[in-house]
Write a protein that holds these residues in place. Structure first.
Motif, PDB file in Angstrom:
ATOM      1  N   ARG A 173     -15.520  11.370   5.435  1.00 25.39           N
ATOM      2  CA  ARG A 173     -17.090  10.954   5.968  1.00 25.39           C
ATOM      3  C   ARG A 173     -15.952   9.594   6.753  1.00 25.39           C
ATOM      4  O   ARG A 173     -17.290   8.732   6.160  1.00 25.39           O
ATOM      5  N   SER A 174     -15.656   9.574   7.380  1.00 27.88           N
ATOM      6  CA  SER A 174     -15.440   8.419   8.354  1.00 27.88           C
ATOM      7  C   SER A 174     -14.509   8.224   9.623  1.00 27.88           C
ATOM      8  O   SER A 174     -14.573   9.608   9.598  1.00 27.88           O
ATOM      9  N   GLN A 175     -14.053   7.638   9.669  1.00 25.58           N
ATOM     10  CA  GLN A 175     -13.518   8.317  11.927  1.00 25.58           C
ATOM     11  C   GLN A 175     -12.447   8.787  11.459  1.00 25.58           C
ATOM     12  O   GLN A 175     -11.572   9.289  10.277  1.00 25.58           O
ATOM     13  N   VAL A 176     -11.923   9.159  12.195  1.00 27.02           N
ATOM     14  CA  VAL A 176     -10.407   9.510  12.480  1.00 27.02           C
ATOM     15  C   VAL A 176      -9.699   8.715  12.585  1.00 27.02           C
ATOM     16  O   VAL A 176      -9.167   7.862  13.319  1.00 27.02           O
ATOM     17  N   TYR A 177      -8.653   8.882  11.131  1.00 32.40           N
ATOM     18  CA  TYR A 177      -7.203   8.173  11.491  1.00 32.40           C
ATOM     19  C   TYR A 177      -5.734   8.709  11.837  1.00 32.40           C
ATOM     20  O   TYR A 177      -5.278   7.815  12.658  1.00 32.40           O
ATOM     21  N   ASN A 178      -5.672   9.601  11.525  1.00 30.46           N
ATOM     22  CA  ASN A 178      -4.861  10.190  11.426  1.00 30.46           C
ATOM     23  C   ASN A 178      -5.046  12.021  12.555  1.00 30.46           C
ATOM     24  O   ASN A 178      -4.804  13.260  12.033  1.00 30.46           O
ATOM     25  N   PRO A 179      -5.152  11.623  13.659  1.00 35.63           N
ATOM     26  CA  PRO A 179      -5.813  13.285  14.418  1.00 35.63           C
ATOM     27  C   PRO A 179      -4.856  14.491  14.373  1.00 35.63           C
ATOM     28  O   PRO A 179      -3.590  13.644  14.543  1.00 35.63           O
ATOM     29  N   VAL A 226     -13.228   2.630  24.433  1.00 40.17           N
ATOM     30  CA  VAL A 226     -13.950   3.278  23.504  1.00 40.17           C
ATOM     31  C   VAL A 226     -13.145   4.440  22.790  1.00 40.17           C
ATOM     32  O   VAL A 226     -12.896   4.852  23.138  1.00 40.17           O
ATOM     33  N   LYS A 227     -13.798   4.439  21.658  1.00 42.60           N
ATOM     34  CA  LYS A 227     -13.453   5.725  21.074  1.00 42.60           C
ATOM     35  C   LYS A 227     -14.467   6.984  20.336  1.00 42.60           C
ATOM     36  O   LYS A 227     -15.926   6.214  20.751  1.00 42.60           O
ATOM     37  N   ALA A 228     -14.382   7.857  20.360  1.00 48.36           N
ATOM     38  CA  ALA A 228     -15.090   9.399  19.426  1.00 48.36           C
ATOM     39  C   ALA A 228     -14.860   9.738  18.745  1.00 48.36           C
ATOM     40  O   ALA A 228     -13.653   9.900  19.303  1.00 48.36           O
ATOM     41  N   PHE A 229     -15.233  10.455  18.202  1.00 51.73           N
ATOM     42  CA  PHE A 229     -14.421  11.142  17.108  1.00 51.73           C
ATOM     43  C   PHE A 229     -15.172  13.331  16.488  1.00 51.73           C
ATOM     44  O   PHE A 229     -16.042  12.668  16.711  1.00 51.73           O
ATOM     45  N   ALA A 230     -14.227  13.717  16.484  1.00 54.67           N
ATOM     46  CA  ALA A 230     -14.778  14.754  16.549  1.00 54.67           C
ATOM     47  C   ALA A 230     -13.957  15.605  15.045  1.00 54.67           C
ATOM     48  O   ALA A 230     -12.930  15.261  15.374  1.00 54.67           O
ATOM     49  N   ARG A 231     -14.451  16.804  14.222  1.00 49.61           N
ATOM     50  CA  ARG A 231     -13.575  17.643  12.991  1.00 49.61           C
ATOM     51  C   ARG A 231     -14.462  18.786  13.230  1.00 49.61           C
ATOM     52  O   ARG A 231     -15.388  19.545  13.476  1.00 49.61           O
ATOM     53  N   ILE A 232     -13.563  19.963  13.629  1.00 51.10           N
ATOM     54  CA  ILE A 232     -13.280  21.651  13.517  1.00 51.10           C
ATOM     55  C   ILE A 232     -12.701  21.444  11.859  1.00 51.10           C
ATOM     56  O   ILE A 232     -11.501  21.543  11.963  1.00 51.10           O
ATOM     57  N   SER A 233     -13.183  22.187  10.977  1.00 51.96           N
ATOM     58  CA  SER A 233     -12.851  23.159  10.025  1.00 51.96           C
ATOM     59  C   SER A 233     -13.269  24.344  10.289  1.00 51.96           C
ATOM     60  O   SER A 233     -14.665  24.981   9.795  1.00 51.96           O
ATOM     61  N   ASP A 234     -12.314  25.841   9.624  1.00 52.17           N
ATOM     62  CA  ASP A 234     -12.699  26.924   8.919  1.00 52.17           C
ATOM     63  C   ASP A 234     -13.735  26.692   7.221  1.00 52.17           C
ATOM     64  O   ASP A 234     -14.137  27.097   6.702  1.00 52.17           O
ATOM     65  N   GLU A 235     -13.941  25.597   7.054  1.00 51.88           N
ATOM     66  CA  GLU A 235     -13.900  25.096   5.506  1.00 51.88           C
ATOM     67  C   GLU A 235     -15.738  24.177   5.575  1.00 51.88           C
ATOM     68  O   GLU A 235     -15.966  23.139   6.176  1.00 51.88           O
TER      69      GLU A 235
END
Length: 184
Positions: free
Chosen positions: A62-68, A48-57
């Motif tokens: 709004r999609s899954q992560v393709y290029n982590p 299975v997979k899960a994704f996260a995003r972290i940003s200063d902005e």
């Protein structure tokens, strides 16, 4: 700067929860975040997979992560089944639950960090239904390997999620993984 994370695990190992806790820890530090579950086979033991995003902005995608930028691997046996580095950006970091040192793994072209999260879970008796709880320890390893979140934030969200002795023990697992992480 936007940082994207892909978490690889097996059903029942807590990858989705790890993404949620990671996002919460970064949010506590004043960052913009997303935690994205990905459900496929939805059965215990299936990849299975899960994704996260972290940003200063603000984050508008709004999609899954393709290029982590980072990959967290909860189960090193997944290396035999899938390419956990698929799409990983050049210079990306792989944080893996493994008993081997980073240089012993056949992962070329990326920074690799390893910690024996399974061993930590067994040492602390972090078990659910007889299976080791890996995700909370792996968050401590991720904090050290990437420096995207502070260990203190990770420990705080873990203790908030599971108040009392369970949370304290899981936070201790994160702290041990932070301390024991090996990097190349």
């Amino acid at each position: 700067m936007l940082k994207e994370i892909c978490i690889h695990g097996r059903g029942g190992q807590g990858g989705v929860t790890a993404a949620e806790l990671l996002a919460h820890a970064a949010f506590m530090e004043g960052k913009w975040v997303q935690a994205i579950p990905f459900f496929g086979a939805e059965r215990r033991g299936a990849p299975v997979k899960a994704f996260a995003r972290i940003s200063d902005e603000p984050i508008w995608i709004r999609s899954q992560v393709y290029n982590p930028d980072y990959v967290m691997v909860l189960d090193s046996t997944l290396l035999e089944v899938i390419d956990v580095t698929e799409g990983l950006k050049k210079g990306g970091i792989v944080v893996m639950n493994a008993t081997k040192e980073p240089k012993e793994l056949d992962i070329k072209g990326y920074h690799v960090a390893t910690v024996d999260a399974t061993g930590i879970a067994l040492e602390l008796a972090l078990l659910v239904a007889g299976l080791p709880v890996l995700n909370t320890s792996m968050l401590g390893a991720f904090a050290k390997a990437t420096e995207e979140v502070k260990l203190e934030s990770v420990m705080k969200v873990i203790e908030e999620r599971w108040p009392g002795p369970v949370g304290k023990k899981n936070a201790e697992g994160a702290a041990l993984a932070y301390k024991r992480l090996a990097k190349n």
